[in-house]
Design a protein around this motif. Structure first.
Motif, PDB file in Angstrom:
ATOM      1  N   LYS A   8       0.884  -1.224   0.001  1.00  0.00           N
ATOM      2  CA  LYS A   8      -0.103  -0.004  -0.108  1.00  0.00           C
ATOM      3  C   LYS A   8       0.770   1.132   0.063  1.00  0.00           C
ATOM      4  O   LYS A   8       0.772   2.128  -0.655  1.00  0.00           O
ATOM      5  N   ALA A  44       1.049   3.935  -3.152  1.00  0.00           N
ATOM      6  CA  ALA A  44       0.550   5.263  -2.692  1.00  0.00           C
ATOM      7  C   ALA A  44       1.801   6.229  -3.046  1.00  0.00           C
ATOM      8  O   ALA A  44       1.515   7.213  -3.767  1.00  0.00           O
ATOM      9  N   VAL A 102      -6.045   4.871  -3.183  1.00  0.00           N
ATOM     10  CA  VAL A 102      -5.509   3.645  -2.733  1.00  0.00           C
ATOM     11  C   VAL A 102      -6.038   3.355  -1.375  1.00  0.00           C
ATOM     12  O   VAL A 102      -5.782   4.268  -0.470  1.00  0.00           O
TER      13      VAL A 102
END
Length: 259
Positions: free
Chosen positions: A108, A112, A125
């Motif tokens: 993640k 991002a 996201v």
């Protein structure tokens, strides 16, 4: 004299009749006894048969008790091993789950960071249910009613592809979504458009940027999974999106569960 003779004849006749009646009565009693004997013998045979059956049932029950006792002893012995095995398996599962959480959290952050230059109304996201959702809006990727990826959309996909290539053992689900407005032109309906858009993105990731095709699933969900109210222009705009859903490889975890 005649009277005397008559009396004597009666006495003789009575004497002759008495033994005959007794004989008949004795014969009847003998028949009754014979019948009772036959019945008693039959009942005795039945009882002997029941005793034999009961003895067989008793033997079967004793064998079953022995088998159950042996099975119980084996289960008790195995349960001690199973408890230790289960504790080890649980620890392994917890380790795998934490490992997958760490992978997804790192993914993640990496995604991002790679897409930081794009605006929130172009893409988002988010993490949900252990999966990473990269939601790209229509205006970033496509013109209205088209499934041809725009240059700016390709720039976002290129940056995302770099992360995907460097993150093995993940599944990449590409889902096309539309609003409820009926489409006209090249595509038959919103189903066709949503599928065409997801497969177009899959081709760009695979052919242009080298993402592994074995990891990709492309599908269209048309208008049936909205994230906003289709009664407003803003809601319809948010629903016209393509979601790239990244899932961890859970094969090792499923293998442990299967054991």
């Amino acid at each position: 004299m005649k009277r005397y003779v008559a009396i004597l004849s009666g006495i003789v006749l009575f004497a002759a009749c008495v033994p005959k009646r007794e004989l008949i009565r004795e014969q009847a009693r003998v028949k009754t006894l014979q019948k009772d004997s036959t019945s008693t013998h039959s009942s005795l045979s039945d009882c002997n048969g029941q005793v034999t059956d009961l003895q067989k049932d008793k033997a079967d029950l004793q064998n079953s008790i022995k088998e159950l006792s042996a099975s119980y002893q084996e289960s008790v012995s195995n349960s001690n091993m199973t408890i230790a095995d289960q504790a080890k398996r649980l620890k392994n599962m917890e380790g795998l789950i934490q490992k997958q959480k760490d992978v997804m959290n790192n993914l993640k952050k990496t995604v991002a960071d790679a897409l930081v230059n794009f605006k929130p109304d172009e893409l988002t996201v988010t993490m949900k249910d252990g999966k990473l959702y990269v939601s790209l809006q229509e205006k970033l990727l496509f013109k209205s009613g088209s499934a041809v990826v725009d240059p700016e959309g390709k720039q976002a996909l290129e940056k995302l592809a770099v992360v995907l290539i460097n993150t093995p053992h993940i599944t990449i689900d590409i889902e096309g979504h539309t609003d409820t407005v009926p489409i006209t032109g090249k595509y038959e309906d919103n189903w066709a458009l949503s599928v065409a858009r997801s497969t177009a993105i899959a081709r760009v990731l695979i052919k242009d940027y080298g993402v592994d095709p074995h990891a990709i699933i492309a599908s269209g969900r048309s208008q049936y999974f909205p994230i906003a109210d289709n009664s407003s222009p803003d809601g319809r705009s948010r629903n016209r999106r393509t979601e790239i859903i990244l899932s961890p490889d859970l094969s090792e975890l499923f293998k442990l569960l299967g054991q």
